[in-house]
Write an enzyme that holds these catalytic residues in place. Sequence first.
Site, PDB file in Angstrom:
ATOM      1  N   ALA A  66       0.860  -1.181   0.000  1.00  0.00           N
ATOM      2  CA  ALA A  66       0.000   0.000   0.000  1.00  0.00           C
ATOM      3  C   ALA A  66       0.896   1.232   0.000  1.00  0.00           C
ATOM      4  O   ALA A  66       2.065   1.160   0.380  1.00  0.00           O
ATOM      5  CB  ALA A  66      -0.897  -0.028   1.227  1.00  0.00           C
ATOM      6  N   GLY A 109       0.892  -5.093   0.899  1.00  0.00           N
ATOM      7  CA  GLY A 109      -0.299  -5.216   0.054  1.00  0.00           C
ATOM      8  C   GLY A 109       0.013  -5.814  -1.307  1.00  0.00           C
ATOM      9  O   GLY A 109      -0.866  -6.389  -1.952  1.00  0.00           O
ATOM     10  N   GLU A 112      -0.153  -9.410  -0.701  1.00  0.00           N
ATOM     11  CA  GLU A 112      -1.572  -9.733  -0.494  1.00  0.00           C
ATOM     12  C   GLU A 112      -2.334  -9.742  -1.816  1.00  0.00           C
ATOM     13  O   GLU A 112      -3.200 -10.585  -2.039  1.00  0.00           O
ATOM     14  CB  GLU A 112      -2.193  -8.734   0.492  1.00  0.00           C
ATOM     15  N   GLU A 132       4.837  -5.023   7.219  1.00  0.00           N
ATOM     16  CA  GLU A 132       4.018  -4.007   7.909  1.00  0.00           C
ATOM     17  C   GLU A 132       4.437  -3.779   9.354  1.00  0.00           C
ATOM     18  O   GLU A 132       4.288  -2.680   9.884  1.00  0.00           O
ATOM     19  CB  GLU A 132       2.529  -4.415   7.871  1.00  0.00           C
TER      20      GLU A 132
HETATM   21  C1  HXC Z   1       5.006   4.488  -1.089  1.00  0.00           C
HETATM   22  C2  HXC Z   1       7.007   3.589  -1.769  1.00  0.00           C
HETATM   23  C3  HXC Z   1       6.665   2.340  -1.221  1.00  0.00           C
HETATM   24  C4  HXC Z   1       5.381   2.213  -0.603  1.00  0.00           C
HETATM   25  C5  HXC Z   1       8.613   2.179  -2.111  1.00  0.00           C
HETATM   26  N1  HXC Z   1       8.227   3.440  -2.301  1.00  0.00           N
HETATM   27  N2  HXC Z   1       7.700   1.483  -1.440  1.00  0.00           N
HETATM   28  N3  HXC Z   1       6.177   4.648  -1.705  1.00  0.00           N
HETATM   29  N4  HXC Z   1       4.607   3.319  -0.542  1.00  0.00           N
HETATM   30  N5  HXC Z   1       4.939   1.071  -0.086  1.00  0.00           N
HETATM   31  C6  HXC Z   1       8.948   4.511  -2.977  1.00  0.00           C
HETATM   32  C7  HXC Z   1      10.031   5.102  -2.100  1.00  0.00           C
HETATM   33  O1  HXC Z   1       9.498   6.061  -1.212  1.00  0.00           O
HETATM   34  C8  HXC Z   1      10.951   5.694  -3.124  1.00  0.00           C
HETATM   35  O2  HXC Z   1      10.382   6.892  -3.603  1.00  0.00           O
HETATM   36  C9  HXC Z   1      10.879   4.686  -4.270  1.00  0.00           C
HETATM   37  O3  HXC Z   1       9.637   3.985  -4.097  1.00  0.00           O
HETATM   38  C10 HXC Z   1      12.012   3.690  -4.247  1.00  0.00           C
HETATM   39  O4  HXC Z   1      12.097   3.132  -2.955  1.00  0.00           O
HETATM   40  P1  HXC Z   1      13.501   2.999  -2.173  1.00  0.00           P
HETATM   41  O5  HXC Z   1      13.174   2.629  -0.781  1.00  0.00           O
HETATM   42  O6  HXC Z   1      14.323   4.212  -2.381  1.00  0.00           O
HETATM   43  O7  HXC Z   1      14.170   1.795  -2.974  1.00  0.00           O
HETATM   44  P2  HXC Z   1      15.054   0.581  -2.418  1.00  0.00           P
HETATM   45  O8  HXC Z   1      16.072   1.074  -1.443  1.00  0.00           O
HETATM   46  O9  HXC Z   1      15.519  -0.137  -3.636  1.00  0.00           O
HETATM   47  O10 HXC Z   1      14.055  -0.343  -1.580  1.00  0.00           O
HETATM   48  C11 HXC Z   1      12.947  -0.965  -2.225  1.00  0.00           C
HETATM   49  C12 HXC Z   1      11.965  -1.534  -1.155  1.00  0.00           C
HETATM   50  C13 HXC Z   1      11.629  -0.408  -0.150  1.00  0.00           C
HETATM   51  C14 HXC Z   1      12.638  -2.696  -0.425  1.00  0.00           C
HETATM   52  C15 HXC Z   1      10.760  -2.051  -1.906  1.00  0.00           C
HETATM   53  O11 HXC Z   1      11.170   0.731  -0.896  1.00  0.00           O
HETATM   54  C16 HXC Z   1      10.569  -0.781   0.844  1.00  0.00           C
HETATM   55  O12 HXC Z   1      10.849  -1.450   1.838  1.00  0.00           O
HETATM   56  N6  HXC Z   1       9.324  -0.280   0.653  1.00  0.00           N
HETATM   57  C17 HXC Z   1       8.279  -0.379   1.602  1.00  0.00           C
HETATM   58  C18 HXC Z   1       7.730  -1.760   1.668  1.00  0.00           C
HETATM   59  C19 HXC Z   1       6.618  -1.853   2.723  1.00  0.00           C
HETATM   60  O13 HXC Z   1       6.814  -1.517   3.897  1.00  0.00           O
HETATM   61  N7  HXC Z   1       5.416  -2.279   2.281  1.00  0.00           N
HETATM   62  C20 HXC Z   1       4.292  -2.384   3.141  1.00  0.00           C
HETATM   63  C21 HXC Z   1       3.462  -1.148   3.043  1.00  0.00           C
HETATM   64  S1  HXC Z   1       2.082  -1.168   4.137  1.00  0.00           S
HETATM   65  P3  HXC Z   1      11.180   8.311  -3.472  1.00  0.00           P
HETATM   66  O14 HXC Z   1      10.169   9.293  -3.992  1.00  0.00           O
HETATM   67  O15 HXC Z   1      11.519   8.469  -2.048  1.00  0.00           O
HETATM   68  O16 HXC Z   1      12.348   8.097  -4.374  1.00  0.00           O
HETATM   69  C22 HXC Z   1       0.983  -2.180   3.371  1.00  0.00           C
HETATM   70  C23 HXC Z   1      -0.303  -2.411   4.118  1.00  0.00           C
HETATM   71  C24 HXC Z   1      -1.296  -3.162   3.315  1.00  0.00           C
HETATM   72  O17 HXC Z   1       1.193  -2.667   2.316  1.00  0.00           O
HETATM   73  C25 HXC Z   1      -2.621  -3.083   3.983  1.00  0.00           C
HETATM   74  C26 HXC Z   1      -3.805  -3.337   3.101  1.00  0.00           C
HETATM   75  C27 HXC Z   1      -3.682  -3.222   1.665  1.00  0.00           C
END
Ligand code: HXC
Length: 258
Positions: A66, A109, A112, A132
Site C-alpha cells: 500500500a 499489500g 496480499e 508491515e
Molecule cells: C510508497 C514507496 C513504497 C510504498 C517504495 N516506495 N515502497 N512509496 N509506498 N509502499 C517509494 C520510495 O518512497 C521511493 O520513492 C521509491 O519507491 C524507491 O524506494 P527505495 O526505498 O528508495 O528503494 P530501495 O532502497 O531499492 O528499496 C525498495 C523496497 C523499499 C525494499 C521495496 O522501498 C521498501 O521497503 N518499501 C516499503 C515496503 C513496505 O513496507 N510495504 C508495506 C506497506 S504497508 P522516493 O520518492 O523516495 O524516491 C501495506 C499495508 C497493506 O502494504 C494493507 C492493506 C492493503
Amino acid sequence: MGEYQTILTEVHERVGLIRLNRPRAFNALNAQLMQELTDALSAFDADPAIGAIVITGNEKVFAAGADIKEMAAATAADMLTSGYIDLFDRIRTVSKPIIAAVSGWALGGGFELAMTCDMIVASETAQFGQPEINLGIIPGAGGTQRLTRTVGKYLAMEIVLNDRRLKAEEALRFGLVNRVVPVERYLDEALALAQQLAARAPLALRIAKEAVNRALETSLTEGLAYERRVFYLLFATDDQKEGMAAFLEKRQPQWQGK
Ligand code: HXC
C-alpha cells in the site's frame, strides 16, 4: 475499457493483461491504482472475448505494498470509510481465473494482491514479505489469513511478526507459488498458462474456481455437498454434452460457454 493513469491494459488473444504502472513509487498500491485495477478486472470479467487475466508489475517490482505516503497521516476512521481494502474483496468476486506474474518485490499489500489471485508465476528474483510490522501496523488485506492457510501457523508467524522474507524458491517449496522461471520468461510463462485456461470450457472453469475457493471457506461435509451440486449443474450445459461427445468421437471440443 477506460483511460487509466496507474495501470496499463493489453489483450493477448483471449487473455487480459494488467500491468501495475507506478514505477517511480515501486508500484505502491495507492487508492487510484486499486480503483483502476478493480475497474479493469471487472471489464475483463464482463468481456466474453476474455477467458483469463494476468496481473503483473515490472521485472524489478510487482508491488511494494500500500502507498505509505498516502496512508501516513490517515486516521482509523479515514481507513475505515475510504473503502480501500474493500477493493481487494472486489478482486475475489472476479469469476475468471487471475494469475499474478511476480518479479522482484511483492511486499505488504503487493504480496496480499498476489495471494488474492488464483495462481502465482514467479521469476527467480521474486521476493515475498509482509513488512508491515516495521511500520507499526499489520497486514490488512488478507496477509494474516491467506498466508496462514497456505504456509501454516509457524512460518506465517515468522513472516508477519518478524518480517521474514521468502525468495522465489522458498515460496515454491512452501506452496505459495505455482512455478519459478528465469526472469526473462516469467511473463510469457504466465501468459501461456493463462491462454491454456482461457481455452477451456468457460462455465466449468468458472465453477471449478468457485468450488476450489469454497474449500477454504467451509467444512469438508459442506464443501463436498457444494461440489456435488455444482457437478450436477454442469450436466445442464451444452459444453458437457459437447465435451463428452468430442471425447467419444476422438476430436477437439468446441466450447460455447452455454
Ligand atoms: C510508497 C514507496 C513504497 C510504498 C517504495 N516506495 N515502497 N512509496 N509506498 N509502499 C517509494 C520510495 O518512497 C521511493 O520513492 C521509491 O519507491 C524507491 O524506494 P527505495 O526505498 O528508495 O528503494 P530501495 O532502497 O531499492 O528499496 C525498495 C523496497 C523499499 C525494499 C521495496 O522501498 C521498501 O521497503 N518499501 C516499503 C515496503 C513496505 O513496507 N510495504 C508495506 C506497506 S504497508 P522516493 O520518492 O523516495 O524516491 C501495506 C499495508 C497493506 O502494504 C494493507 C492493506 C492493503
